[in-house]
Design a protein around this motif. Sequence first.
Motif, PDB file in Angstrom:
ATOM      1  N   TRP A 163       3.287  -3.132  12.332  1.00 63.01           N
ATOM      2  CA  TRP A 163       2.156  -3.573  11.548  1.00 63.01           C
ATOM      3  C   TRP A 163       1.882  -5.036  11.814  1.00 63.01           C
ATOM      4  N   MET A 184      18.864  -7.967  -0.289  1.00 60.59           N
ATOM      5  CA  MET A 184      17.720  -7.061  -0.280  1.00 60.59           C
ATOM      6  C   MET A 184      16.412  -7.834  -0.416  1.00 60.59           C
ATOM      7  N   LEU A 219       7.285  -9.087   3.824  1.00 56.72           N
ATOM      8  CA  LEU A 219       6.255  -8.079   3.648  1.00 56.72           C
ATOM      9  C   LEU A 219       5.544  -8.244   2.334  1.00 56.72           C
ATOM     10  N   GLU A 220       6.331  -8.366   1.292  1.00 55.10           N
ATOM     11  CA  GLU A 220       5.707  -8.421  -0.023  1.00 55.10           C
ATOM     12  C   GLU A 220       4.864  -9.663  -0.157  1.00 55.10           C
ATOM     13  N   LEU A 279       3.163 -11.087   2.168  1.00 58.35           N
ATOM     14  CA  LEU A 279       1.902 -10.833   2.835  1.00 58.35           C
ATOM     15  C   LEU A 279       1.032  -9.911   2.003  1.00 58.35           C
ATOM     16  N   ALA A 280       1.671  -8.856   1.517  1.00 60.05           N
ATOM     17  CA  ALA A 280       0.926  -7.879   0.744  1.00 60.05           C
ATOM     18  C   ALA A 280       0.297  -8.565  -0.455  1.00 60.05           C
ATOM     19  N   HIS A 281       1.083  -9.401  -1.053  1.00 62.25           N
ATOM     20  CA  HIS A 281       0.623 -10.073  -2.249  1.00 62.25           C
ATOM     21  C   HIS A 281      -0.621 -10.894  -1.962  1.00 62.25           C
ATOM     22  N   ASN A 341      -3.550  -8.846  -1.697  1.00 61.62           N
ATOM     23  CA  ASN A 341      -3.967  -8.202  -2.923  1.00 61.62           C
ATOM     24  C   ASN A 341      -4.654  -9.147  -3.892  1.00 61.62           C
ATOM     25  N   TRP A 380       6.765  -8.764 -10.559  1.00 59.91           N
ATOM     26  CA  TRP A 380       6.897  -7.384 -11.029  1.00 59.91           C
ATOM     27  C   TRP A 380       7.965  -6.629 -10.269  1.00 59.91           C
ATOM     28  N   LYS A 381       8.122  -6.965  -9.018  1.00 58.59           N
ATOM     29  CA  LYS A 381       9.040  -6.173  -8.206  1.00 58.59           C
ATOM     30  C   LYS A 381      10.487  -6.263  -8.696  1.00 58.59           C
ATOM     31  N   ASP A 382      10.777  -7.255  -9.501  1.00 60.69           N
ATOM     32  CA  ASP A 382      12.136  -7.365 -10.025  1.00 60.69           C
ATOM     33  C   ASP A 382      12.370  -6.436 -11.212  1.00 60.69           C
TER      34      ASP A 382
END
Lengths: 595, 624
Positions: B473, B512, B519-520, B522-524, B527, B552-554
């Motif tokens: 990607w 982790m 990625l997150e 970038l995604a963020h 968004n 939120w991911k936590d």
Amino acid sequence: WRRRRRRRPRRGRAGRAAAAWRGGARRGARPAPPPPASRPPPPHAALPPQALTFTGKCRLRCLYGAVRLLGFAVASHQPGLPVFSPATHCALSLEALPAERPPAADLRQLRAARGLRAALSPLAEARVKVMARFSPECAVVLLEHLDTPVTRFLLSHPPLSRLFEPQVRAGGAVCPPRPAPSQTGLAQSESIFVFPAEDEGVPVVLVCGPKNTGKSTFNRYLINLLLNRLPSIEYMECDIGQTEFTPPGCVSLSNVTEPILGPPFTHQQMPCKMVYYGQTSCEQDTERYLDVVKYVFSSYKKEVPLVINTMGWVKGEGLLLLIDIIRLLSPSHIVQMDVYDWKAMAPLTPEYVHLSPGLYTKGKQQAKCKQVGASEVENWRSSEGEGDASAPEYKLLYVHPEFPRAGIAGEARVHSSILRDMSILGYLGQLQSPDIGAVLPLHSLVPYQVPFSAVALRVIHSDVAPTNIMYAVNASWVGLCRIPDEIKCESEGPVLLTQTPVCDCLGFGIVRGVEMERKLYHILTPVPPENLRQVNCLLLGNISIPNCILVGQQGVEGEIPYVTSDYNYSILGSGKLKKKKHFKRREYAFECDYA
Amino acid sequence: MAGRAGLACRPGRPGSSPARKRLKPLRTVVAWRGRAEWDQVMVGLYCGDSRLQQEALDRVSAWKSRYGPKMPLAVDCTAELIRCKVLDSSGRLKSHELILSYGLALVRFVNLITERKQKMVSIPLRQLAKEVDIPIWVVDLRHELTHGKLPRLALCRKGCDVVLDWLRKTYWSRQLGNNLCEESEDEEQQGVEASAELDNDAWEIQTPQHEACQKHKEFHEKVRDVLISYKNEQFRVMQTVQSVSKSRELWSDSSSEVDWILAQIKDLMQENREAVAEALLSDGFLIPKMDCLKMLNIKYEANKELWQFKIPQTFYCFWQPLLTGLLSRSFTQILIEKMFVELKECSDSSELRPQFLINWISEMLTGIAKVNAGKKRQQHCNKQVSVKELFLRKVPLQWIRLTDSCLEAPCWATPHLLQLILTIMRPRLPRSSRKNLLYLASVYTEGGGPLSSPGISSDCSEQPIYTIESLQWRARQENQVKNQAQTVEKQDDVLERDDGVEEVEEEEEEEMVTETNPLEGLAHSGNLAAIAEKRAALQGSAWQITADEVQWKDFPLGKLPGQTDDPDGLMLDNYSMMSLLDQPVRDEWKPPSTNSAELNIPATGGLLWTQNDFHKIKSGLQLF
């Protein structure tokens, strides 16, 4: 019989589709209606009687000629169609259709196809191969790699990660995909539904029959067939256990303009009208079910043909309920699927329905007995053709599925609850952003928030102590609904409804959290904000978030709520109530009768 | 009770012992948020104070909503019996009504619990009850309740107490306890496992596992026998010359004996390559035991760096003839992947194993690099005259998969191995992806133990640290970037920011998080625009999008920032009820069971519907 020329997906270097296609193809077992070409088919050509049955997903384009896929004719003018054939469902079959154009047009077409492919394919070699086997009668299709946010989301859950790969037997051999059951004969039905007699108005087709007789597949085929001729049709879902366009537990009316080329989880869409019934079967509250059906049907405008799907519950009260529904919806055609020579279900002739009592409606007084017996069938045969003025008027068409294990409940290839979970996952897949290649876990997404006082709340399926209601709501699946009433609330706290409303459902969401201090619900939902602002009622039903979503949460702080590895199912009493025990015995005997 | 909640292992995090990972218990979804809530309800139900009991019952009503039809029988039965006791102590019911309540609760208990034990041929209740230790007199009480004279209240009360005690002993105090590993209760266990299996992947054809396992064992033994014969042959050769260096030369000249052994193994490989690879990697073959090293006169160096990713030459020569014969394209792939898997799992074993695995992978990759490069091969051959190559022909492998395997087995050597893979890989990943990946790998493994922290191995089994999809990607993104000069800057910004974040978090040792972060991030950023749009569309509505910066991911679903595990955290102190005007009122319809009989009686005037039905249907049909 040779396999059709297949083109490799262009972009999927390590993509799943490439693997899924490998070895997945098999020639279709059933010849299509048109007569075979007189000449022997050239190698790798796609001549009319040939079919390609496959597992996987792809974007299908017909470069030359025409093919039919689940009743839908794909010609070269169509844009690329997303096609899904997962291992959980009957495999789709591409059948080549005979060319209808004169040869001159063919030549032009051919040139166009050539140009198109030259632009498309960097693999000159493959193109040469195709052209070498080209004949004017054949069809050439291009199958491109397809990767959608929804499929990416589904495949990211471990139990479904091999969804689009061919099944592998214990020994490592690849099972050939099983094609969808009989489609011959259905082709004729096209004329019945598409060209009704002039005075009859638009056809309203109600499809019924016991479980696992292929109602859904038939519906898809019928819809596709109708879409060959019509720009749009309507579809009413009355089977709350296995819904086509929505998550489970709903009665809905959808406008369908695109062919259905995959199972429900691939085409979740917002219906014109939807009511959240909140359970996967209606046995416990048939009255509300009928209310809901009536409510949804009232928004059908009778402008385009309607296909109605019904539940597979056709025994006892289920049959009575079906009779009620027939009286209520007054279809112009009833398609009855049945096996075992009508032993499971009497033929629903207009006369029979006229005379039989329903669950809430009465039959004409001559009705002798409620129970359906063999004598009834005799009766039907003899009385056929005799017109009764007051009897409902519809044509009864019946379909005898002959595929192996037809009609045997519990013999479906995938458990129905898994199919429901897949619909929910397909629905939630809409939360994935289309332009990001990676899958975002649900818990990482930013939720909406709404105050307790702005939305009413109701638990449909069980009585929950009001003080503990948030324990039921937290991390649950809720229907986002709109009631006409204004939400009045005297206190800061939540507004609990005293009865379950029959109201519009605008979509679904997950209650991501309940904030007690600020009195807010936090909700994850793909419902667009324009619709969301109308939502003033949350309905909580018997449909739960798929376990794989809760269990699969990664990278979170502390324990995952509602997930444990310490619950021991081997302790007596730890499991759920098993009600199927007796059923099983009886069905076993039933099977023996036929063996 | 509350203290035990703290002791419970945390299912969200992998345990530290590798054994735990292998015997991973089934993770299931339950109705209680956590152990504290479970304990609270159990104590509440059994405390004897009817106010607390009522509170526990209220909570169970919420559980019932969550579980739907999957509610555990024992919880349901307990709640029904406790409800009777609460009613009894309230003093609102007379004895006859109480007998009816107790009666139904008792009947349901006996029937539902024993029905789970029923087989295809029905077994008498008494016998089933005896099997599960329910007193016979309770079964007799049930019989009296359903078929005989109603028993006296005292007997019902006694029955209720006995049954509640039975439930506490058999279900509540054993469930969620530490007795997970005790022998399962015969067929029920299997049934549950089968249904759990069904829930997960029902479309996979089930195999008789035991048989397959047995077969596998036998096959494994066969392969081992042949491998042992190979070892013996090589040692025999060595003994004939009494010198290690000379035997190296002899080993490399294939003998008919070795050829025969090779043919046998190839034959076995036809049957199951995986198992052959497995056997090769079991102790005593490619991974030597100490005594074997001693026999070959190899000094074991505890310092991992000293071997420089090479297998000691004598040992290499010992196995080279066999490996060269076996390493076909597919087998090479399998063997290297297996090695990575082994590497992932051997953090707890002796130093020898990871050491040799790393070095073998490295040797094989270098060998492949030489062969695949073609021209360079000869030069290298000149340098190492005595050492024969492992590969004779080009071996195109599935490099993406290898990269995945490599990343799933992080250890101190990962950067080296990864670099090897990335160099040989065809088609290559974009330069920047390679750079970033190597950088990430080195950041990640830097300063760790010999095989980094124990947590990681089991985490990886569920989620690869950095998937190839994300790389692809990224590559795609970059292709687009080339065309759009504007976005280049943005992309770089994001990359830089991510790198910054990684460095910070590396110190926190949150493996982790570090790995998924780019990625997150970038995604963020992608968004943010969408979120702003949604926020605008919701202007003036009760629905909003949280403005707070929340990670939120936590937080897992069902948990919000700042929320504690307090089992009373979601209790409501006030709420309002609302009734709806426009909705159908149910009572006007009789329940179907009572009116179906009426329906069959011919109506006098031939009326098809009652007046009531008529209105109902008319209201539904009025639109057309």
